[in-house]
Design an enzyme around this catalytic site. Structure first.
Site, mmCIF file in Angstrom:
data_model
loop_
_atom_site.group_PDB
_atom_site.id
_atom_site.type_symbol
_atom_site.label_atom_id
_atom_site.label_comp_id
_atom_site.label_asym_id
_atom_site.label_seq_id
_atom_site.Cartn_x
_atom_site.Cartn_y
_atom_site.Cartn_z
ATOM 1 N N ARG A 277 0.806 -1.222 0.000
ATOM 2 C CA ARG A 277 0.000 0.000 0.000
ATOM 3 C C ARG A 277 0.845 1.281 0.000
ATOM 4 O O ARG A 277 0.546 2.229 -0.728
ATOM 5 C CB ARG A 277 -0.871 -0.035 1.259
ATOM 6 C CG ARG A 277 -1.914 1.032 1.353
ATOM 7 C CD ARG A 277 -2.529 1.016 2.746
ATOM 8 N NE ARG A 277 -3.053 -0.265 3.144
ATOM 9 C CZ ARG A 277 -4.300 -0.688 2.888
ATOM 10 N NH1 ARG A 277 -5.140 0.095 2.253
ATOM 11 N NH2 ARG A 277 -4.698 -1.870 3.301
ATOM 12 N N CYS A 345 -26.730 -3.871 -7.914
ATOM 13 C CA CYS A 345 -27.973 -4.110 -7.177
ATOM 14 C C CYS A 345 -27.706 -4.524 -5.744
ATOM 15 O O CYS A 345 -28.056 -5.633 -5.319
ATOM 16 C CB CYS A 345 -28.780 -5.186 -7.890
ATOM 17 S SG CYS A 345 -28.904 -4.863 -9.631
ATOM 18 N N GLU A 346 -27.001 -3.662 -5.002
ATOM 19 C CA GLU A 346 -26.733 -3.903 -3.592
ATOM 20 C C GLU A 346 -26.603 -2.537 -2.942
ATOM 21 O O GLU A 346 -25.903 -1.674 -3.467
ATOM 22 C CB GLU A 346 -25.375 -4.588 -3.388
ATOM 23 C CG GLU A 346 -25.278 -5.947 -3.972
ATOM 24 C CD GLU A 346 -24.424 -6.876 -3.124
ATOM 25 O OE1 GLU A 346 -24.216 -6.596 -1.928
ATOM 26 O OE2 GLU A 346 -23.991 -7.884 -3.686
ATOM 27 N N TYR A 374 -4.965 -2.176 -3.673
ATOM 28 C CA TYR A 374 -6.181 -2.940 -3.388
ATOM 29 C C TYR A 374 -7.384 -2.333 -4.115
ATOM 30 O O TYR A 374 -8.498 -2.316 -3.598
ATOM 31 C CB TYR A 374 -6.405 -3.048 -1.859
ATOM 32 C CG TYR A 374 -5.183 -3.600 -1.165
ATOM 33 C CD1 TYR A 374 -4.872 -4.948 -1.269
ATOM 34 C CD2 TYR A 374 -4.309 -2.771 -0.457
ATOM 35 C CE1 TYR A 374 -3.725 -5.453 -0.673
ATOM 36 C CE2 TYR A 374 -3.156 -3.269 0.136
ATOM 37 C CZ TYR A 374 -2.873 -4.614 0.024
ATOM 38 O OH TYR A 374 -1.740 -5.116 0.605
#
Ligand SMILES: *Cc1c(COP(=O)(O)O)cnc(C)c1O
Length: 420
Positions: A277, A345-346, A374
């Protein structure tokens, strides 16, 4: 530090306007800055001066070949967690003797591949794995260098899903088990235990838990040496955090380097560090376009063409990403609470709720900042959405470094059975 800023009212990657990339390649698209990658690598390397150290970039944070190649050219090694990542690292130019293979569950096939490939070391995470490696290496007539990943029992990391160093986590072995493994290995041919490894978590800003882990390591090294074991390597793991918030602070790398010199330096070992990262988060943005705006129950929604399949971190880790308008809002523009969502669709497909932002109109381009780690690496084709394109910028030049996935590629390998 990042090289994404407004130039003449347009958000640019180095000196390339993101609008130009969006027009040419479409959206959603990840855009990486080569200079930012190099900058982070150089700053970390400088902070670690005076140490015998291999900086092994954690491929899982960003496995794009252009990203790996940029770092490999600068001398970076690779920290890998699968056969696929070892192959990616070598394909992008990382020499096998700079590759470390970590991970809590490696298959026999993967271990055999790693041993045949003569990578630098395998980081072993269980007693069983040590025996398996010895067997495979014996059969191949080789002796594999390994280090034992110990769990120093410290809590660190920005989110429970990325804390890995507490005693009951699935990672590593206890110090007592590690000692037993050193003793048992005397009877094993095919493996040579060279030292120890730790990796206590991710997005670590305060280096105090790392100090605690490294002190625990140093103590173990002294005890192991007293018992007659030669310790020549230590792997200090990754986990150094990145800045996600424009007001936030990153880890103090100078202090980190000083701490490593103080605690690990006197042990006279070869050191491995596995940053992911820290190197690549701020080196990438996700470019997306607003599709529609609407108000539901008094909440202002902006629906964009990127979704949780492209950038999972907000849905998965409640992660914050700064969202900038690619066309700079006028100074003093009114801010209003805006909820930015994707089309999936969430309800979890939400990037931010009621964030104060300048008004966004349909077709406006937005950039999710600090999406280089990530980000694409965790993308999926959920909802049959093709994987986004990836672009790398260097100065005023840019190139597509991974084409947007075609539908043919997406269903390649799928078969409708003929039962007749
Ligand atoms: C994930 C991981 C890393 C990299 O972590 P960052 O937080 O991205 O630096 C390094 N080493 C191991 C063993 C890992 O699992």
């Amino acid at each position: 530090m990042r090289f994404f800023d407004y130039i003449d009212g347009e958000l640019c990657a180095e000196t390339v306007p993101l609008r130009a990339i969006a027009e040419a390649v479409g959206t959603p698209t990840y855009v990486y800055s080569k200079a930012t990658l190099e900058h982070h690598y150089n700053v970390l390397k400088a902070a670690l001066h005076g140490l015998d150290i291999n900086i092994a970039f954690a491929i899982k944070a960003n496995s794009n070949a252009a990203v790996i190649a940029t770092l490999a050219t600068m001398g970076a090694g690779a920290d890998t967690v699968s056969e696929g990542e070892i192959l990616r690292a070598m394909r992008a130019g990382v020499p096998s003797n700079r590759i470390v293979f970590s991970g809590v569950g490696k298959t026999k096939r993967e271990l055999e591949f790693a041993i045949k490939t003569e990578i630098h070391q395998i980081n072993v995470e269980s007693e069983q794995e040590l025996i398996t490696i010895a067997e495979i290496a014996n059969n191949l007539g080789k002796v594999q260098n390994v280090v034992i990943r110990v769990n120093p029992d410290v809590e660190a990391g920005g989110h429970s899903k990325i804390a890995t160093g507490y005693a009951t986590s699935k990672f590593g072995v206890s110090p007592a088990t590690a000692f037993a493994m050193f003793e048992n290995a005397k009877q094993l041919s095919g493996v040579k235990i060279c030292g120890l490894a730790v990796h206590i978590g991710s997005q670590i800003i305060d280096i105090a838990p790392m100090r605690a882990a490294y002190e625990a390591l140093a103590l173990m090294v002294q005890q192991l040496r007293l018992s007659g074991h030669a310790i020549t390597r230590l792997d200090l793991g990754g986990g150094l955090g990145a800045i996600y918030d424009d007001k936030g602070e990153g880890p103090d790398l100078e202090a980190y380097g000083q701490m490593v010199r103080e605690i690990i330096g006197p042990l006279g070992v070869k050191i491995e560090i596995e940053p992911g990262r820290l190197i690549c988060a701020n080196a990438g943005v996700l470019l997306a376009r607003a599709l529609v705006t609407k108000a539901n129950g008094g909440r202002e929604f902006v629906v964009i063409d990127a979704a949780m399949n492209d950038l999972l971190r907000p849905a998965f880790y409640d992660a914050y990403h700064q969202i900038l308008a690619v066309k700079e809002p006028p100074i003093g523009a009114n801010l209003m609470p805006i909820t930015v969502v994707g089309p999936i669709c969430e309800t979890g497909d939400t990037f931010t709720v009621d964030r104060p932002m300048a008004k966004v109109n349909p077709d406006d381009l937005l950039a999710f900042m600090s999406a280089g780690a990530y980000g694409f690496a965790m993308a999926s084709t959920y909802n049959s959405r093709p994987l986004a394109a990836e672009v790398m910028v260097s100065g005023d030049k840019w190139q597509v470094v991974r084409a947007r996935q075609s539908y043919e590629d997406m269903w390649q390998g799928e078969v409708i059975p003929n039962w007749g």
